[in-house]
Design a protein around this motif. Structure first.
Motif, PDB file in Angstrom:
ATOM      1  N   LEU A  76       0.357   9.108 203.379  1.00  0.00           N
ATOM      2  CA  LEU A  76      -1.104   9.027 203.441  1.00  0.00           C
ATOM      3  C   LEU A  76      -1.657  10.012 204.462  1.00  0.00           C
ATOM      4  O   LEU A  76      -2.653  10.709 204.203  1.00  0.00           O
ATOM      5  CB  LEU A  76      -1.536   7.609 203.801  1.00  0.00           C
ATOM      6  CG  LEU A  76      -3.045   7.402 203.975  1.00  0.00           C
ATOM      7  CD1 LEU A  76      -3.786   7.620 202.671  1.00  0.00           C
ATOM      8  CD2 LEU A  76      -3.336   6.010 204.528  1.00  0.00           C
ATOM      9  N   SER A  77      -1.016  10.090 205.616  1.00  0.00           N
ATOM     10  CA  SER A  77      -1.486  10.983 206.668  1.00  0.00           C
ATOM     11  C   SER A  77      -1.439  12.444 206.220  1.00  0.00           C
ATOM     12  O   SER A  77      -2.358  13.223 206.495  1.00  0.00           O
ATOM     13  CB  SER A  77      -0.638  10.798 207.934  1.00  0.00           C
ATOM     14  OG  SER A  77      -1.018  11.715 208.940  1.00  0.00           O
ATOM     15  N   ALA A  78      -0.385  12.817 205.498  1.00  0.00           N
ATOM     16  CA  ALA A  78      -0.221  14.203 205.066  1.00  0.00           C
ATOM     17  C   ALA A  78      -1.062  14.537 203.847  1.00  0.00           C
ATOM     18  O   ALA A  78      -1.594  15.640 203.726  1.00  0.00           O
ATOM     19  CB  ALA A  78       1.252  14.485 204.773  1.00  0.00           C
ATOM     20  N   ALA A  79      -1.177  13.583 202.920  1.00  0.00           N
ATOM     21  CA  ALA A  79      -1.839  13.867 201.644  1.00  0.00           C
ATOM     22  C   ALA A  79      -3.336  13.637 201.684  1.00  0.00           C
ATOM     23  O   ALA A  79      -4.100  14.316 200.993  1.00  0.00           O
ATOM     24  CB  ALA A  79      -1.216  13.012 200.542  1.00  0.00           C
ATOM     25  N   GLY A  80      -3.784  12.656 202.440  1.00  0.00           N
ATOM     26  CA  GLY A  80      -5.196  12.326 202.453  1.00  0.00           C
ATOM     27  C   GLY A  80      -5.644  11.651 201.173  1.00  0.00           C
ATOM     28  O   GLY A  80      -4.835  11.077 200.434  1.00  0.00           O
ATOM     29  N   ASP A  81      -6.922  11.726 200.893  1.00  0.00           N
ATOM     30  CA  ASP A  81      -7.494  11.031 199.737  1.00  0.00           C
ATOM     31  C   ASP A  81      -7.033  11.630 198.425  1.00  0.00           C
ATOM     32  O   ASP A  81      -6.843  12.848 198.308  1.00  0.00           O
ATOM     33  CB  ASP A  81      -9.022  11.077 199.800  1.00  0.00           C
ATOM     34  CG  ASP A  81      -9.602  10.229 200.908  1.00  0.00           C
ATOM     35  OD1 ASP A  81      -8.900   9.321 201.385  1.00  0.00           O
ATOM     36  OD2 ASP A  81     -10.752  10.480 201.307  1.00  0.00           O
ATOM     37  N   VAL A  82      -6.860  10.780 197.426  1.00  0.00           N
ATOM     38  CA  VAL A  82      -6.523  11.215 196.074  1.00  0.00           C
ATOM     39  C   VAL A  82      -7.340  10.383 195.087  1.00  0.00           C
ATOM     40  O   VAL A  82      -7.848   9.314 195.417  1.00  0.00           O
ATOM     41  CB  VAL A  82      -5.014  11.066 195.761  1.00  0.00           C
ATOM     42  CG1 VAL A  82      -4.180  11.910 196.719  1.00  0.00           C
ATOM     43  CG2 VAL A  82      -4.570   9.602 195.804  1.00  0.00           C
ATOM     44  N   ASP A  83      -7.459  10.889 193.882  1.00  0.00           N
ATOM     45  CA  ASP A  83      -8.123  10.145 192.819  1.00  0.00           C
ATOM     46  C   ASP A  83      -7.153   9.235 192.077  1.00  0.00           C
ATOM     47  O   ASP A  83      -7.538   8.171 191.586  1.00  0.00           O
ATOM     48  CB  ASP A  83      -8.752  11.118 191.810  1.00  0.00           C
ATOM     49  CG  ASP A  83      -9.781  12.025 192.456  1.00  0.00           C
ATOM     50  OD1 ASP A  83     -10.807  11.511 192.927  1.00  0.00           O
ATOM     51  OD2 ASP A  83      -9.543  13.255 192.491  1.00  0.00           O
ATOM     52  N   ILE A  84      -5.898   9.687 191.988  1.00  0.00           N
ATOM     53  CA  ILE A  84      -4.885   8.969 191.211  1.00  0.00           C
ATOM     54  C   ILE A  84      -3.587   8.933 192.011  1.00  0.00           C
ATOM     55  O   ILE A  84      -3.115   9.965 192.495  1.00  0.00           O
ATOM     56  CB  ILE A  84      -4.628   9.681 189.867  1.00  0.00           C
ATOM     57  CG1 ILE A  84      -5.917   9.723 189.036  1.00  0.00           C
ATOM     58  CG2 ILE A  84      -3.499   8.994 189.091  1.00  0.00           C
ATOM     59  CD1 ILE A  84      -5.908  10.782 187.951  1.00  0.00           C
ATOM     60  N   LEU A  85      -3.017   7.752 192.150  1.00  0.00           N
ATOM     61  CA  LEU A  85      -1.705   7.571 192.765  1.00  0.00           C
ATOM     62  C   LEU A  85      -0.728   7.125 191.695  1.00  0.00           C
ATOM     63  O   LEU A  85      -0.988   6.149 190.977  1.00  0.00           O
ATOM     64  CB  LEU A  85      -1.774   6.504 193.868  1.00  0.00           C
ATOM     65  CG  LEU A  85      -0.436   5.931 194.361  1.00  0.00           C
ATOM     66  CD1 LEU A  85       0.406   7.005 195.038  1.00  0.00           C
ATOM     67  CD2 LEU A  85      -0.662   4.745 195.300  1.00  0.00           C
ATOM     68  N   VAL A  86       0.384   7.837 191.579  1.00  0.00           N
ATOM     69  CA  VAL A  86       1.446   7.431 190.662  1.00  0.00           C
ATOM     70  C   VAL A  86       2.662   7.042 191.490  1.00  0.00           C
ATOM     71  O   VAL A  86       3.338   7.895 192.076  1.00  0.00           O
ATOM     72  CB  VAL A  86       1.822   8.540 189.668  1.00  0.00           C
ATOM     73  CG1 VAL A  86       2.854   8.016 188.677  1.00  0.00           C
ATOM     74  CG2 VAL A  86       0.596   9.053 188.931  1.00  0.00           C
ATOM     75  N   ASN A  87       2.924   5.740 191.585  1.00  0.00           N
ATOM     76  CA  ASN A  87       4.121   5.245 192.262  1.00  0.00           C
ATOM     77  C   ASN A  87       5.304   5.387 191.316  1.00  0.00           C
ATOM     78  O   ASN A  87       5.400   4.687 190.309  1.00  0.00           O
ATOM     79  CB  ASN A  87       3.935   3.768 192.631  1.00  0.00           C
ATOM     80  CG  ASN A  87       3.047   3.571 193.836  1.00  0.00           C
ATOM     81  OD1 ASN A  87       3.208   4.222 194.863  1.00  0.00           O
ATOM     82  ND2 ASN A  87       2.081   2.663 193.725  1.00  0.00           N
ATOM     83  N   ASN A  88       6.204   6.296 191.650  1.00  0.00           N
ATOM     84  CA  ASN A  88       7.330   6.602 190.773  1.00  0.00           C
ATOM     85  C   ASN A  88       8.662   6.640 191.500  1.00  0.00           C
ATOM     86  O   ASN A  88       9.713   6.541 190.881  1.00  0.00           O
ATOM     87  CB  ASN A  88       7.061   7.943 190.076  1.00  0.00           C
ATOM     88  CG  ASN A  88       8.262   8.467 189.319  1.00  0.00           C
ATOM     89  OD1 ASN A  88       8.602   7.975 188.249  1.00  0.00           O
ATOM     90  ND2 ASN A  88       8.918   9.484 189.884  1.00  0.00           N
ATOM     91  N   ALA A  89       8.648   6.770 192.817  1.00  0.00           N
ATOM     92  CA  ALA A  89       9.884   6.974 193.571  1.00  0.00           C
ATOM     93  C   ALA A  89      10.791   5.752 193.527  1.00  0.00           C
ATOM     94  O   ALA A  89      10.324   4.613 193.496  1.00  0.00           O
ATOM     95  CB  ALA A  89       9.556   7.316 195.022  1.00  0.00           C
ATOM     96  N   GLY A  90      12.084   6.004 193.514  1.00  0.00           N
ATOM     97  CA  GLY A  90      13.050   4.924 193.673  1.00  0.00           C
ATOM     98  C   GLY A  90      13.829   4.617 192.426  1.00  0.00           C
ATOM     99  O   GLY A  90      13.323   4.725 191.307  1.00  0.00           O
ATOM    100  N   ALA A  91      15.079   4.261 192.632  1.00  0.00           N
ATOM    101  CA  ALA A  91      15.958   3.825 191.550  1.00  0.00           C
ATOM    102  C   ALA A  91      16.841   2.719 192.112  1.00  0.00           C
ATOM    103  O   ALA A  91      17.699   2.964 192.964  1.00  0.00           O
ATOM    104  CB  ALA A  91      16.811   4.985 191.046  1.00  0.00           C
ATOM    105  N   ILE A  92      16.620   1.504 191.660  1.00  0.00           N
ATOM    106  CA  ILE A  92      17.385   0.366 192.165  1.00  0.00           C
ATOM    107  C   ILE A  92      18.777   0.414 191.549  1.00  0.00           C
ATOM    108  O   ILE A  92      18.921   0.642 190.341  1.00  0.00           O
ATOM    109  CB  ILE A  92      16.673  -0.955 191.818  1.00  0.00           C
ATOM    110  CG1 ILE A  92      15.280  -0.977 192.467  1.00  0.00           C
ATOM    111  CG2 ILE A  92      17.488  -2.158 192.309  1.00  0.00           C
ATOM    112  CD1 ILE A  92      14.428  -2.168 192.090  1.00  0.00           C
ATOM    113  N   PRO A  93      19.838   0.219 192.328  1.00  0.00           N
ATOM    114  CA  PRO A  93      21.199   0.372 191.806  1.00  0.00           C
ATOM    115  C   PRO A  93      21.554  -0.658 190.754  1.00  0.00           C
ATOM    116  O   PRO A  93      21.090  -1.805 190.796  1.00  0.00           O
ATOM    117  CB  PRO A  93      22.076   0.220 193.050  1.00  0.00           C
ATOM    118  CG  PRO A  93      21.252  -0.553 194.020  1.00  0.00           C
ATOM    119  CD  PRO A  93      19.836  -0.128 193.770  1.00  0.00           C
ATOM    120  N   GLY A  94      22.366  -0.234 189.787  1.00  0.00           N
ATOM    121  CA  GLY A  94      22.870  -1.146 188.773  1.00  0.00           C
ATOM    122  C   GLY A  94      24.076  -1.915 189.275  1.00  0.00           C
ATOM    123  O   GLY A  94      24.695  -1.554 190.269  1.00  0.00           O
TER     124      GLY A  94
END
Length: 261
Positions: A76-94
């Motif tokens: 948030l500090s680096a990016a600042g305001d956005v119109d759209i946030l896409v939460n995509n990071a992460g892969a939970i282990p099988g």
């Protein structure tokens, strides 16, 4: 169809590979300006340069680690305001309950479950202040198909489905939309790794994984593009009445369940 995304500012987490990179490509094609985050700064920089040159959009990168407690705040500090946030990071282990030990379970959830929640908490407040916003969560159909061999992922995805509906059910009161997408198998390096493991367990040879892939609808996994295009539509004003829901894209895998299994 004009998705009316030109000039919108879109933050995509986990953007260095797989679906995340595909999302960045689609939003850039639509003329959106991008903020791309992941841990690998070099890969992000290469992707940013290519997208900027190809589509004439502004592309910023933020190297960040959502496994850290301060990871979301750093973004948030680096990016600042956005119109759209896409939460995509992460892969939970099988794996089953004993194959995924306590440390691996917590590490997977720290990025995908808590990372989504922490970024949503921070960006929802910013979007409310600016008077608009869209938050999209890339979850996964494991949250609908409870799998003993993917217990940490099934449980985490189900939690994110509940979170998305809980927040998105009331978010239009603040002119914010919160929507989840549940892809099934997608043709990325990750699905190949998963299917090789299952082929070794069930067929005794990891190289026979294409035999398992052939059992999917249409005999294949979804393409990254088939998933990313949906995200772009859901992010757009063309989908302005969509909030608090989950869209499942898995070729009918979830719907095919029956009493007989």
């Amino acid at each position: 169809m004009d998705l009316q995304l030109r000039g919108k500012r879109v933050l995509v987490t986990g953007a260095s590979q797989g679906i995340g990179a595909g999302l960045a490509e689609v939003f850039a094609e639509e003329g959106a300006d991008l903020v791309l985050t992941a841990r690998r700064a070099g890969v992000l920089a290469e992707l940013a340069a290519r997208l900027s040159a190809a589509h004439g959009v502004k592309v910023e990168t933020v190297a960040a680690d959502l496994s850290r407690r301060d990871g979301a705040a750093a973004i948030l500090s680096a990016a600042g305001d956005v119109d759209i946030l896409v939460n995509n990071a992460g892969a939970i282990p099988g794996g089953d309950l004993w194959q995924v030990d306590a440390d691996a379970w917590r590490a997977g959830w720290e990025v995908k479950v808590m990372g989504f929640i922490d970024l949503t908490r921070l960006y929802y407040a910013r979007m409310k202040a600016q008077g608009h916003g869209v938050i999209l969560n890339n979850i996964g159909n494991g949250g609908e198909n409870f799998d003993f061999r993917y217990v940490a992922g099934s449980t985490g995805n189900a939690a994110l489905m509940a979170f998305t509906r809980a927040i998105g059910g009331a978010s239009l009161d603040d002119n914010i939309r919160v929507v989840g997408v549940n892809p099934g198998p997608v043709a990325t390096d990750r699905i190949v790794r998963v299917m090789k493991l299952r082929a070794k367990e069930s067929l005794g040879d990891e190289d026979r994984y294409p035999e398992l892939m052939a059992k999917y609808p249409l005999g294949r996994a979804a393409s990254v593009r088939e998933i990313a295009d949906l995200f772009a539509f859901l992010a757009s004003p063309r989908s302005a009445y969509t909030s608090g829901t989950i869209v499942t894209v898995d070729g009918g895998i979830t719907a095919r369940r029956s009493i007989g299994g």
